[in-house]
Design an enzyme around this catalytic site. Sequence first.
Site, PDB file in Angstrom:
ATOM      1  N   GLU A 269       0.832  -1.197   0.000  1.00 59.52           N
ATOM      2  CA  GLU A 269       0.000   0.000   0.000  1.00 59.52           C
ATOM      3  C   GLU A 269       0.873   1.256   0.000  1.00 59.52           C
ATOM      4  O   GLU A 269       1.925   1.287   0.628  1.00 59.52           O
ATOM      5  CB  GLU A 269      -0.904   0.000   1.234  1.00 59.52           C
ATOM      6  CG  GLU A 269      -1.784  -1.241   1.250  1.00 59.52           C
ATOM      7  CD  GLU A 269      -2.827  -1.245   2.359  1.00 59.52           C
ATOM      8  OE1 GLU A 269      -3.718  -2.099   2.282  1.00 59.52           O
ATOM      9  OE2 GLU A 269      -2.753  -0.420   3.290  1.00 59.52           O
TER      10      GLU A 269
ATOM     11  N   CYS B 231       3.378   8.532   1.140  1.00 59.88           N
ATOM     12  CA  CYS B 231       3.845   7.603   2.168  1.00 59.88           C
ATOM     13  C   CYS B 231       4.074   6.253   1.484  1.00 59.88           C
ATOM     14  O   CYS B 231       3.149   5.655   0.934  1.00 59.88           O
ATOM     15  CB  CYS B 231       2.794   7.499   3.269  1.00 59.88           C
ATOM     16  SG  CYS B 231       3.237   6.343   4.562  1.00 59.88           S
TER      17      CYS B 231
ATOM     18  N   CYS C  13       6.213  -6.629   7.798  1.00 55.66           N
ATOM     19  CA  CYS C  13       7.298  -6.061   8.600  1.00 55.66           C
ATOM     20  C   CYS C  13       7.670  -7.068   9.668  1.00 55.66           C
ATOM     21  O   CYS C  13       6.802  -7.738  10.226  1.00 55.66           O
ATOM     22  CB  CYS C  13       6.837  -4.760   9.263  1.00 55.66           C
ATOM     23  SG  CYS C  13       8.133  -3.904  10.192  1.00 55.66           S
TER      24      CYS C  13
ATOM     25  N   CYS D 219       5.842  -4.413  16.241  1.00 53.48           N
ATOM     26  CA  CYS D 219       5.444  -3.468  17.292  1.00 53.48           C
ATOM     27  C   CYS D 219       3.998  -3.785  17.681  1.00 53.48           C
ATOM     28  O   CYS D 219       3.153  -4.063  16.822  1.00 53.48           O
ATOM     29  CB  CYS D 219       5.601  -2.030  16.812  1.00 53.48           C
ATOM     30  SG  CYS D 219       7.324  -1.634  16.434  1.00 53.48           S
TER      31      CYS D 219
ATOM     32  N   CYS E 189       0.849  -2.058  15.969  1.00 52.29           N
ATOM     33  CA  CYS E 189       0.879  -1.809  14.519  1.00 52.29           C
ATOM     34  C   CYS E 189       0.297  -2.997  13.754  1.00 52.29           C
ATOM     35  O   CYS E 189       0.724  -4.129  13.947  1.00 52.29           O
ATOM     36  CB  CYS E 189       2.318  -1.553  14.077  1.00 52.29           C
ATOM     37  SG  CYS E 189       2.483  -1.280  12.303  1.00 52.29           S
TER      38      CYS E 189
ATOM     39  N   CYS F 120      -1.425   5.745   9.875  1.00 52.26           N
ATOM     40  CA  CYS F 120      -0.230   5.081  10.402  1.00 52.26           C
ATOM     41  C   CYS F 120      -0.589   3.765  11.062  1.00 52.26           C
ATOM     42  O   CYS F 120      -1.481   3.720  11.902  1.00 52.26           O
ATOM     43  CB  CYS F 120       0.440   5.921  11.485  1.00 52.26           C
ATOM     44  SG  CYS F 120       1.043   7.472  10.925  1.00 52.26           S
TER      45      CYS F 120
HETATM   46  N1  SAH Z   1       9.130   0.865  10.567  1.00 50.91           N
HETATM   47  C1  SAH Z   1       9.205   2.307  10.589  1.00 50.91           C
HETATM   48  C2  SAH Z   1       8.043   2.929   9.812  1.00 50.91           C
HETATM   49  C3  SAH Z   1       6.724   2.633  10.457  1.00 50.91           C
HETATM   50  S1  SAH Z   1       5.268   3.527  10.135  1.00 50.91           S
HETATM   51  C4  SAH Z   1       9.177   2.780  12.031  1.00 50.91           C
HETATM   52  O1  SAH Z   1       8.910   1.987  12.908  1.00 50.91           O
HETATM   53  O2  SAH Z   1       9.447   3.941  12.267  1.00 50.91           O
HETATM   54  C5  SAH Z   1       5.391   5.103  10.783  1.00 50.91           C
HETATM   55  C6  SAH Z   1       4.932   5.316  12.217  1.00 50.91           C
HETATM   56  O3  SAH Z   1       3.594   4.891  12.483  1.00 50.91           O
HETATM   57  C7  SAH Z   1       5.827   4.606  13.208  1.00 50.91           C
HETATM   58  O4  SAH Z   1       6.248   5.521  14.185  1.00 50.91           O
HETATM   59  C8  SAH Z   1       4.884   3.583  13.774  1.00 50.91           C
HETATM   60  O5  SAH Z   1       5.286   3.147  15.041  1.00 50.91           O
HETATM   61  C9  SAH Z   1       3.572   4.329  13.775  1.00 50.91           C
HETATM   62  N2  SAH Z   1       2.400   3.487  14.012  1.00 50.91           N
HETATM   63  C10 SAH Z   1       2.302   2.151  13.820  1.00 50.91           C
HETATM   64  N3  SAH Z   1       1.080   1.712  14.173  1.00 50.91           N
HETATM   65  C11 SAH Z   1       0.389   2.796  14.589  1.00 50.91           C
HETATM   66  C12 SAH Z   1      -0.937   2.990  15.055  1.00 50.91           C
HETATM   67  N4  SAH Z   1      -1.778   1.975  15.148  1.00 50.91           N
HETATM   68  N5  SAH Z   1      -1.319   4.238  15.395  1.00 50.91           N
HETATM   69  C13 SAH Z   1      -0.469   5.281  15.267  1.00 50.91           C
HETATM   70  N6  SAH Z   1       0.786   5.164  14.813  1.00 50.91           N
HETATM   71  C14 SAH Z   1       1.231   3.936  14.487  1.00 50.91           C
END
Ligand code: SAH
Length: 359
Positions: free
Chosen positions: A94, A107, A114, A118, A121, A337
């Site tokens: 996406e 984006c 991934c 986390c 996420c 995000c």
């Molecule tokens: N792998 C990279 C890019 C991730 S996406 C990283 O971890 O930085 C970008 C951001 O969105 C990251 O800070 C991630 O932690 C955040 N994110 C992930 N899930 C989310 C959610 N459910 N709500 C808000 N932010 C989220």
Amino acid sequence: MARPAIDLAALELHELVSFVESLGYRPFHAKQVYRWIWKRGVSDFAQMTDLSRELRAALVESATVSVADVVAHDTSVDGTQKFVLRLADGKHIESVFIPDTPAQTFCVSTQVGCAMACAFCLTGKMGLVRNLSAAEITSQVRLLAGSLELLDKSFNIVLMGMGEPLHNYDATMKALRMLNEKEGLALHPKRITLSTVGLVPMMDKLAQEPLMPNLAVSLHAATEETRATIVPLNKKYSMQDVVDACKRFPLKKRSRIMFEYVMLAGINDSPQDARRLVKVLAGVKAKVNLLPLNEAPGIPFERPSDESINTFAKILADRGMAVSVRKSRGRDIRAACGQLIVEGQSGRKPAVQKAGAEP
Ligand code: SAH
């Protein structure tokens, strides 16, 4: 036997020069082809009208310009657009277009799924399916810019789609070089933000790169204990390791590292956490971007109230920290995000559910 066609959209300019020379043509012709692909978004050799008929015929014989297929395209009430793309092997990724924030922003994904897992996420729930190639990373930009008629306009790129860019280091760096190429989109590295969860050795490697994007770091907590419960990588590279890597990261005058901090009710959103965060970031040229959790089924956390988010932000601001609260965009189309996931292509075997890990 015919050689398999080579994908010209996978090549940096110097590689395209070698290829064109192997066909008996000059570096100048490679620049023309690069411009067609990247500046004008053209993938059909027949439309590359300033190339000789012979060169076009030679390219048709031996090369292609790959284009990802758009299998779904949704527009949010707030103008955000989500593109679901099908890659050559049938996998889906996406990419998201966020208009006017204040610039136009794409984006972009760097992996299918991934590996970082986390806890809040959705992409992390998929596990890693595979890395994207540089062609697949850059093709998202070419496709979005082309279909939104922005090829000759300025826009920003955030590597905040699916995946951990520093876990796919070489392809990500190659993609940055391809986007920066002056015969192509000539995208300045300051228009690109790379977001990482904190792969410390790769952050140090990035620090040596001639093409340096802006750095965003997903911190998400102000203590090691809390971070370890939501960011599994913290067990390998602690919060302190990550902050130390940020301290030695070379920054241009006036630039700062953006620390992303997802706000989870009752987990990391207390005034005490805010005060601790200021201490953790002391000595780092930092700005903090608070990301109120985008809730989703299967994510066992809640978004804090606006009041606690504002209190948290105010504590940082009162102590001199630059802070912003990310406005969530595209939630109605699951483009926000941590909401990027394509059903039915998990890279992870169904795990035995831990008690309390799921709602
Ligand atoms: N792998 C990279 C890019 C991730 S996406 C990283 O971890 O930085 C970008 C951001 O969105 C990251 O800070 C991630 O932690 C955040 N994110 C992930 N899930 C989310 C959610 N459910 N709500 C808000 N932010 C989220």
